[in-house]
Design an enzyme around this catalytic site. Structure first.
Site, PDB file in Angstrom:
ATOM      1  N   GLN A 155       0.782  -1.246   0.000  1.00 51.12           N
ATOM      2  CA  GLN A 155       0.000   0.000   0.000  1.00 51.12           C
ATOM      3  C   GLN A 155       0.814   1.297   0.000  1.00 51.12           C
ATOM      4  OE1 GLN A 155      -3.487   2.253   2.579  1.00 51.12           O
ATOM      5  NE2 GLN A 155      -3.192   0.140   2.984  1.00 51.12           N
ATOM      6  N   ARG A 174       6.707  -8.922 -10.376  1.00 47.10           N
ATOM      7  CA  ARG A 174       7.274 -10.247 -10.591  1.00 47.10           C
ATOM      8  C   ARG A 174       6.365 -11.074 -11.520  1.00 47.10           C
ATOM      9  NH1 ARG A 174      10.310 -13.075  -6.131  1.00 47.10           N
ATOM     10  NH2 ARG A 174       9.351 -11.613  -4.708  1.00 47.10           N
ATOM     11  N   LEU A 188       8.574  -8.306 -14.785  1.00 48.77           N
ATOM     12  CA  LEU A 188      10.016  -8.370 -14.967  1.00 48.77           C
ATOM     13  C   LEU A 188      10.617  -9.153 -13.810  1.00 48.77           C
ATOM     14  CD1 LEU A 188      11.653  -6.945 -17.160  1.00 48.77           C
ATOM     15  CD2 LEU A 188      12.065  -5.079 -15.553  1.00 48.77           C
ATOM     16  N   THR A 198      13.605  -9.408 -11.960  1.00 49.53           N
ATOM     17  CA  THR A 198      14.822  -8.601 -11.867  1.00 49.53           C
ATOM     18  C   THR A 198      15.976  -9.366 -11.224  1.00 49.53           C
ATOM     19  OG1 THR A 198      13.961  -7.665  -9.829  1.00 49.53           O
ATOM     20  CG2 THR A 198      13.642  -6.378 -11.833  1.00 49.53           C
ATOM     21  N   ASN A 205       9.415   0.158  -2.280  1.00 47.00           N
ATOM     22  CA  ASN A 205       9.195  -0.058  -0.838  1.00 47.00           C
ATOM     23  C   ASN A 205       9.411  -1.530  -0.481  1.00 47.00           C
ATOM     24  OD1 ASN A 205       6.664  -0.733  -2.077  1.00 47.00           O
ATOM     25  ND2 ASN A 205       5.632  -0.559  -0.112  1.00 47.00           N
ATOM     26  N   PHE A 206      10.574  -2.042  -0.939  1.00 43.43           N
ATOM     27  CA  PHE A 206      10.955  -3.407  -0.563  1.00 43.43           C
ATOM     28  C   PHE A 206      11.466  -3.416   0.865  1.00 43.43           C
ATOM     29  CE2 PHE A 206      11.862  -3.687  -5.249  1.00 43.43           C
ATOM     30  CZ  PHE A 206      10.774  -4.504  -5.513  1.00 43.43           C
ATOM     31  N   LYS A 241      11.300  -5.357   8.864  1.00 51.64           N
ATOM     32  CA  LYS A 241      10.232  -5.230   7.867  1.00 51.64           C
ATOM     33  C   LYS A 241       9.008  -4.692   8.602  1.00 51.64           C
ATOM     34  CE  LYS A 241      11.514  -8.806   4.620  1.00 51.64           C
ATOM     35  NZ  LYS A 241      11.118 -10.064   3.977  1.00 51.64           N
ATOM     36  N   GLU A 299       1.562  -1.727   8.226  1.00 51.96           N
ATOM     37  CA  GLU A 299       0.766  -0.631   8.782  1.00 51.96           C
ATOM     38  C   GLU A 299       0.738  -0.549  10.316  1.00 51.96           C
ATOM     39  OE1 GLU A 299      -1.431   1.865   7.316  1.00 51.96           O
ATOM     40  OE2 GLU A 299      -1.445   2.419   9.403  1.00 51.96           O
ATOM     41  N   ASP A 307       0.652   3.389   6.119  1.00 51.97           N
ATOM     42  CA  ASP A 307       0.802   3.050   4.706  1.00 51.97           C
ATOM     43  C   ASP A 307       0.538   4.240   3.776  1.00 51.97           C
ATOM     44  OD1 ASP A 307       1.540   0.478   5.199  1.00 51.97           O
ATOM     45  OD2 ASP A 307      -0.432  -0.386   4.884  1.00 51.97           O
ATOM     46  N   GLY A 361      -7.342  19.329  20.502  1.00 51.22           N
ATOM     47  CA  GLY A 361      -6.844  20.694  20.627  1.00 51.22           C
ATOM     48  C   GLY A 361      -7.482  21.396  21.804  1.00 51.22           C
ATOM     49  N   GLY A 362      -7.679  22.691  21.656  1.00 48.06           N
ATOM     50  CA  GLY A 362      -8.238  23.475  22.750  1.00 48.06           C
ATOM     51  C   GLY A 362      -9.748  23.365  22.861  1.00 48.06           C
ATOM     52  N   GLN A 363     -10.394  22.658  21.949  1.00 47.80           N
ATOM     53  CA  GLN A 363     -11.864  22.573  21.965  1.00 47.80           C
ATOM     54  C   GLN A 363     -12.288  21.195  22.461  1.00 47.80           C
ATOM     55  OE1 GLN A 363     -12.649  25.472  20.896  1.00 47.80           O
ATOM     56  NE2 GLN A 363     -10.924  25.954  19.575  1.00 47.80           N
ATOM     57  N   GLN A 390     -16.946  24.498  21.020  1.00 54.11           N
ATOM     58  CA  GLN A 390     -15.997  25.559  20.648  1.00 54.11           C
ATOM     59  C   GLN A 390     -16.226  26.738  21.595  1.00 54.11           C
ATOM     60  OE1 GLN A 390     -16.643  27.104  16.743  1.00 54.11           O
ATOM     61  NE2 GLN A 390     -14.525  27.706  16.454  1.00 54.11           N
TER      62      GLN A 390
END
Ligand code: COA
Length: 419
Positions: free
Chosen positions: A17, A38, A72, A74, A96-97, A137, A140, A172, A251-253, A276
């Protein structure tokens, strides 16, 4: 229609991903993305979680639209030579091997620069170079744990108070988006220097970059010993680490997820309600609580915080006879930041998302039509057209011919199983 990235050729040596999300986005914006896979099997996601036998899974189709596919091997000499030729004529190679896999294949950064000094090599790894976990390795959820998301997500007490994973792909797709920014920056850099460079993004860093408010909180906690906007304040004890805050606003809310009509049977009959600060008076008007406008126990955020959960309980009581949509329709008139909790089914059928192109229906040669996400980035002069993902090796012969291989040479490569 010409697109800004037309003319940029990308070798998409990615899988699963993180990498595919990056190259898919660049393809939407006009790059020629050649997915190198591959022979025989291709990207593992083609066959993972299939919903139709022998047809590319949605996992693959939703991350590989607008690309061409070249098979391919490789690790085979002929396959290696094709990749070398491709490197010579391309602008970017994205991979991203697992750590060291590209080097073991013979394509070190030094070798790539020798072949094409203008090449930009963009890599995703679990951890950054030199990190004490650089050899790991990573998938996620591993990244969500390593980047601070898991320790700060979920509940801090009760039966399910363990660290929690978000379903949003923080490790990911988020890393892929960071990588895309890095690639575009390197392309602009190359316009100035004439040279390519290596761009590396780690999944841990990308998660951490989204968790920066929690790092803010750790430093506040170190100094103060408490975090005033967390549900633990002021009645519970803080330890020395940022706790999980349930559905509190970051946050502030202050905010919380509140039940609406039908929650007993519908798991998504909820809204997110934000208190808010400067909208306090409209909130009182919306809820029919005008007395809260002048009661000192309610007039400031500091006064409200000790009994904020009681305030939410009162709002929930108000929501009892309203669906999440009815509630939001009332609250929006008072300018209160809120939204219904939307299920995937509701999002998939959301007319506005279809109209804006954020969800699109595309055709696939074997699957027929399917829905996928469109570009979340909208431009005034570019309308990305999302096309179906390629079949495995669909463009092998076409790409090889573009590289100058003759029909006979291509046939020989097929016979040798190099493509
Ligand atoms: N031809 C020949 N060999 C190929 C090939 C091709 N077209 N494509 C890949 N291979 C080989 C690699 O060279 C590698 O061989 P080696 O380990 O013998 O050197 C092998 O396939 C396995 O690659 P790898 O990436 O390590 O796959 P994996 O399935 O074992 O691991 C991940 C998968 C995702 C865990 C790993 O790739 C990883 O950690 N990637 C970096 C972080 C990442 O992107 N995670 C996934 C986010 S969605």
């Amino acid at each position: 229609m010409t697109k800004p990235l037309n003319g940029i050729k990308i070798i998409d040596f990615t899988h699963v991903q993180a990498g595919p999300a990056c190259t898919q986005m660049l393809a939407w914006f006009g790059a020629d993305v050649i997915k190198v896979e591959r022979p025989g099997s291709g990207d593992v996601t083609r066959s993972q979680l299939r919903d139709i036998p022998n047809v590319d899974a949605l996992y693959f189709t939703m991350l590989n639209s607008n690309k061409r596919s070249l098979t391919l091997d490789t690790k085979n000499q002929a396959g290696k030579e094709v990749l070398e030729k491709l490197i010579k004529v391309s602008d970017v190679m994205v991979e991203n091997f697992g750590p060291g896999a590209l080097d073991r294949m013979g394509f070190t950064w030094e070798r790539i620069q020798e072949l094409n000094p203008k090449m930009i090599l963009a890599s995703v790894k679990g951890f950054s170079d030199g990190h004490h976990y650089e050899d790991l390795k990573v998938y996620e959820n591993v990244a969500q744990c390593a980047g601070g998301a898991a320790s700060t997500t979920g509940w801090w007490k009760g039966e399910h108070s363990e660290p929690t994973i978000s379903s949003a792909a923080l490790g990911d797709s988020n890393t892929g988006m960071h990588l895309a920014i890095g690639i575009l920056t390197a392309i602009i850099g190359r316009q100035q220097t004439g040279k390519g460079q290596k761009v590396a993004v780690s999944m841990q860093d990308s998660v951490l970059n989204l968790c920066r408010v929690k790092m803010r909180d750790q430093q506040r906690l170190d100094r103060l010993g408490y975090l005033e906007e967390y549900p633990q304040f002021p009645h519970e004890k803080f330890t020395d680490v940022v706790p999980r805050g349930g559905n509190a606003g970051g946050g502030g809310q202050p905010g919380w997820i509140l039940k609406c009509k039908g929650h007993e049977t519908d798991p998504n009959a909820y809204i997110y309600f934000t208190v808010q600060g400067h909208a306090w008076e409209p909130i009182c008007d919306a809820l029919g609580k005008p007395e809260w406008k002048t009661d000192p126990a309610y007039t400031t955020p500091k006064a409200r915080q000790p009994h904020i959960m009681d305030i939410f309980a009162t709002i929930e009581n108000w929501l009892k006879d309203k669906t999440k949509y009815e509630a939001v329709d009332i609250l929006r008139k008072f300018d209160i930041p809120c939204a219904p909790v939307l299920s995937m089914k509701e999002l998939l059928n959301d007319e506005s998302l279809r109209k804006s192109g954020s969800i699109v229906e595309v055709q696939h040669k074997e699957r027929g039509s399917y829905f996928t996400v469109g570009s979340p980035i909208k431009f005034s002069d570019l309308k990305p057209e999302i096309t179906g993902s390629p079949l495995l090796g669909e463009h092998s012969d076409e790409v090889l011919a573009e590289l100058g291989y003759t029909k006979d040479q291509i046939a020989t490569m097929h016979a040798m199983k190099a493509v």
